[in-house]
Design a protein around this motif. Structure first.
Motif, mmCIF file in Angstrom:
data_model
loop_
_atom_site.group_PDB
_atom_site.id
_atom_site.type_symbol
_atom_site.label_atom_id
_atom_site.label_comp_id
_atom_site.label_asym_id
_atom_site.label_seq_id
_atom_site.Cartn_x
_atom_site.Cartn_y
_atom_site.Cartn_z
ATOM 1 N N GLN A 20 8.631 51.224 -14.442
ATOM 2 C CA GLN A 20 7.568 50.375 -13.913
ATOM 3 C C GLN A 20 6.881 49.605 -15.033
ATOM 4 N N ASN A 35 5.790 46.592 -5.140
ATOM 5 C CA ASN A 35 5.756 47.321 -3.878
ATOM 6 C C ASN A 35 6.868 48.352 -3.782
ATOM 7 N N PHE A 36 8.083 47.965 -4.115
ATOM 8 C CA PHE A 36 9.213 48.883 -4.000
ATOM 9 C C PHE A 36 9.055 50.073 -4.935
ATOM 10 N N THR A 57 6.325 51.223 -6.550
ATOM 11 C CA THR A 57 5.154 52.076 -6.330
ATOM 12 C C THR A 57 5.308 52.924 -5.075
ATOM 13 N N ARG A 58 5.883 52.377 -4.031
ATOM 14 C CA ARG A 58 6.097 53.172 -2.819
ATOM 15 C C ARG A 58 7.124 54.267 -3.055
ATOM 16 N N THR A 59 8.208 53.929 -3.726
ATOM 17 C CA THR A 59 9.228 54.928 -4.013
ATOM 18 C C THR A 59 8.684 56.018 -4.933
ATOM 19 N N THR A 60 7.905 55.632 -5.926
ATOM 20 C CA THR A 60 7.303 56.618 -6.825
ATOM 21 C C THR A 60 6.337 57.524 -6.075
ATOM 22 N N ALA A 61 5.576 56.960 -5.151
ATOM 23 C CA ALA A 61 4.643 57.771 -4.364
ATOM 24 C C ALA A 61 5.385 58.758 -3.475
ATOM 25 N N ILE A 62 6.467 58.332 -2.855
ATOM 26 C CA ILE A 62 7.247 59.230 -1.999
ATOM 27 C C ILE A 62 7.880 60.342 -2.823
#
Length: 107
Positions: free
Chosen positions: A23, A50-51, A53-58
């Protein structure tokens, strides 16, 4: 099952480290908004945020859930009865004789 979860935990942790490392920092957004290298990125100038940060959060949520599950599974391992046989009895104490140099007032 414990070994499978432990291997999954290791893989998830390595993937999480990888996603965090690729990132961009918050300061890199200013250069991308003026077109500095935006065409050379894989996800475009705004798509990577977006891709990633969302993947990292999941992945982070899965990592924490696996941490809790592995912690609960490992807390039940071991024979606790042999360590705490009779807690109602007082503890055994030993009296240690003091030498003359350790007795206060013997100077």
């Amino acid at each position: 099952m414990y070994e499978f979860l432990l291997i999954a935990y290791l893989i998830i942790s390595l993937v999480l480290i990888g996603f965090i490392m690729i990132q961009q920092g918050k300061g890199a957004d200013m250069g991308a908004s003026f077109g500095a290298g935006a065409s050379n990125t894989v996800f475009g100038s705004s798509g990577s945020g977006n891709f990633l940060t969302r993947t990292t959060a999941i992945i982070a949520i899965v990592f924490f859930i696996l941490s809790l599950v592995l912690g609960n599974l490992s807390s039940g391992n071991g024979d606790t009865e042999s360590q705490f046989e009779d807690l109602s009895a007082p503890a055994m104490t030993e009296e240690v004789p003091a030498s003359d140099s350790e007795v206060p007032g013997s100077n």
